[in-house]
Motif scaffolding. Structure first.
Motif, PDB file in Angstrom:
ATOM      1  N   ALA A   1      -0.735  -2.839  -7.304  1.00 10.99           N
ATOM      2  CA  ALA A   1      -2.170  -2.908  -7.583  1.00 10.99           C
ATOM      3  C   ALA A   1      -2.600  -4.350  -7.841  1.00 10.99           C
ATOM      4  CB  ALA A   1      -2.511  -2.032  -8.780  1.00 10.99           C
ATOM      5  N   ILE A   2      -1.834  -5.062  -8.669  1.00  7.29           N
ATOM      6  CA  ILE A   2      -2.171  -6.451  -8.995  1.00  7.29           C
ATOM      7  C   ILE A   2      -2.041  -7.340  -7.755  1.00  7.29           C
ATOM      8  CG2 ILE A   2      -1.462  -8.463 -10.331  1.00  7.29           C
ATOM      9  CD1 ILE A   2      -0.598  -6.474 -12.548  1.00  7.29           C
TER      10      ILE A   2
ATOM     11  N   LYS B   1       0.829  -1.208   0.000  1.00  9.20           N
ATOM     12  CA  LYS B   1       0.000   0.000   0.000  1.00  9.20           C
ATOM     13  C   LYS B   1       0.865   1.260   0.000  1.00  9.20           C
ATOM     14  CE  LYS B   1      -4.065  -2.018   2.211  1.00  9.20           C
ATOM     15  NZ  LYS B   1      -5.010  -1.957   3.354  1.00  9.20           N
ATOM     16  N   VAL B   2       1.969   1.221   0.752  1.00 10.31           N
ATOM     17  CA  VAL B   2       2.886   2.362   0.763  1.00 10.31           C
ATOM     18  C   VAL B   2       3.522   2.544  -0.611  1.00 10.31           C
ATOM     19  CG1 VAL B   2       5.049   3.252   1.719  1.00 10.31           C
ATOM     20  CG2 VAL B   2       3.342   2.218   3.231  1.00 10.31           C
ATOM     21  N   LEU B   3       3.892   1.426  -1.254  1.00 10.91           N
ATOM     22  CA  LEU B   3       4.457   1.496  -2.599  1.00 10.91           C
ATOM     23  C   LEU B   3       3.458   2.086  -3.578  1.00 10.91           C
ATOM     24  CD1 LEU B   3       6.688   0.816  -4.656  1.00 10.91           C
ATOM     25  CD2 LEU B   3       5.689  -1.485  -4.845  1.00 10.91           C
ATOM     26  N   MET B   4       2.214   1.646  -3.495  1.00 11.57           N
ATOM     27  CA  MET B   4       1.184   2.190  -4.382  1.00 11.57           C
ATOM     28  C   MET B   4       0.961   3.675  -4.113  1.00 11.57           C
ATOM     29  SD  MET B   4      -2.771   0.995  -4.935  1.00 11.57           S
ATOM     30  CE  MET B   4      -2.374  -0.229  -6.166  1.00 11.57           C
ATOM     31  N   ALA B   5       0.927   4.059  -2.847  1.00 10.37           N
ATOM     32  CA  ALA B   5       0.693   5.458  -2.493  1.00 10.37           C
ATOM     33  C   ALA B   5       1.840   6.349  -2.969  1.00 10.37           C
ATOM     34  CB  ALA B   5       0.520   5.591  -0.983  1.00 10.37           C
ATOM     35  N   GLY B   6       3.071   5.918  -2.704  1.00  8.74           N
ATOM     36  CA  GLY B   6       4.230   6.728  -3.095  1.00  8.74           C
ATOM     37  C   GLY B   6       4.343   6.893  -4.595  1.00  8.74           C
TER      38      GLY B   6
ATOM     39  N   MET C   1     -11.581   2.182 -10.218  1.00 10.01           N
ATOM     40  CA  MET C   1     -10.139   2.381 -10.105  1.00 10.01           C
ATOM     41  C   MET C   1      -9.369   1.387 -10.965  1.00 10.01           C
ATOM     42  SD  MET C   1      -9.097   4.967  -8.308  1.00 10.01           S
ATOM     43  CE  MET C   1      -7.526   4.642  -7.520  1.00 10.01           C
ATOM     44  N   ARG C   2      -9.740   0.108 -10.901  1.00 10.41           N
ATOM     45  CA  ARG C   2      -8.983  -0.896 -11.649  1.00 10.41           C
ATOM     46  C   ARG C   2      -9.163  -0.725 -13.152  1.00 10.41           C
ATOM     47  NH1 ARG C   2     -11.170  -4.448  -7.508  1.00 10.41           N
ATOM     48  NH2 ARG C   2      -9.617  -4.744  -5.892  1.00 10.41           N
TER      49      ARG C   2
ATOM     50  N   ALA D   1      -5.107  -9.353  -6.033  1.00 15.24           N
ATOM     51  CA  ALA D   1      -5.060 -10.804  -5.870  1.00 15.24           C
ATOM     52  C   ALA D   1      -5.239 -11.180  -4.397  1.00 15.24           C
ATOM     53  CB  ALA D   1      -3.735 -11.342  -6.394  1.00 15.24           C
ATOM     54  N   ARG D   2      -4.629 -10.411  -3.516  1.00 12.72           N
ATOM     55  CA  ARG D   2      -4.747 -10.694  -2.084  1.00 12.72           C
ATOM     56  C   ARG D   2      -6.184 -10.512  -1.619  1.00 12.72           C
ATOM     57  NH1 ARG D   2      -0.957  -7.239   1.794  1.00 12.72           N
ATOM     58  NH2 ARG D   2       0.629  -8.429   0.638  1.00 12.72           N
ATOM     59  N   ALA D   3      -6.863  -9.453  -2.119  1.00 11.97           N
ATOM     60  CA  ALA D   3      -8.248  -9.204  -1.739  1.00 11.97           C
ATOM     61  C   ALA D   3      -9.160 -10.315  -2.243  1.00 11.97           C
ATOM     62  CB  ALA D   3      -8.706  -7.854  -2.293  1.00 11.97           C
TER      63      ALA D   3
END
Length: 221
Positions: A75-76, A4-9, A109-110, A80-82
């Protein structure tokens, strides 16, 4: 949490780039000389003489490419985790449960990301590598200003651009707040202000990016 941090940054890197790119595009309103000068500076003199000619634009491309890879991967992986967990809720630093299907923006979003990815490839082929020419026979022989005018004089390209910019605006609108929340900057007291910030940035990008193409389409540029 790291994903999530990677996606946000990486998402915030994109927003900063989009604002910079929008500002440059608005130089179309100042005429051919101003826009062509900007295009030359961007491709040849960005960060010069700190970096050699064209070094700045290549550095920007590398950073964006890494950000795209990181954003797509996160994102992927989160999607997948969700799916594996069969739980459509995720928790942000406000302490609330936010459902991905709660708002229209979140639900798109996707698919919005897919539209944006397709548009980026087409946009690069048209205005960067010049492999695609729209509205003219040979972009390579034209000045940057003339390429833009030729392209957006074609109604279907304007419509495609509008769809892509709406997808970008929806993505940014939800993403700005989500990124700030993920990075721990959003609290209950700041939540409304950050959501408003997302709305303002998304609206500014949509209007800013669509102004030159729309003026071209109607013969005002």
């Amino acid at each position: 949490m790291a994903l999530k941090v990677l996606m946000a940054g990486t998402g915030l890197i994109f927003v900063l780039f989009l604002l910079f790119h929008m500002y440059g595009n608005l130089k179309m309103l100042l005429g051919p000389e101003a826009f062509n000068h900007y295009a030359h500076w961007l491709h040849n003199d960005l960060l010069y003489p700190i970096l050699p000619p064209e070094g700045g634009v290549w550095l920007m491309r590398i950073v964006l490419l890494l950000a795209i890879a990181g954003h797509a991967y996160s994102a992927i992986a989160l999607w997948a985790r969700a799916n594996k967990a069969r739980g459509n809720a995720y928790k942000v630093s406000t302490g609330k449960k936010v459902r991905a299907g709660q708002t229209y923006t979140a639900r798109t979003m996707r698919w919005g990301g897919v539209i944006i990815a397709i548009f980026i490839v087409f946009h690069l082929l048209q205005f960067t590598t010049l492999n695609i020419s729209v509205g003219a026979d040979n972009y390579a022989a034209m000045q940057p200003y003339d390429r833009v005018v030729a392209g957006f004089s074609v109604p279907w390209l304007w419509a495609f651009y509008l769809i892509a910019m709406i997808a970008v605006a929806l993505h940014v609108r939800h993403g700005v707040w989500s990124a700030l929340a993920t990075l721990g900057l959003s609290t209950r007291t700041r939540e409304r202000a950050f959501k408003l910030t997302g709305d303002i940035v998304a609206f500014a990008l949509l209007v800013g990016f669509m102004t030159p193409p729309t003026m071209i389409l109607f013969g005002l540029l």
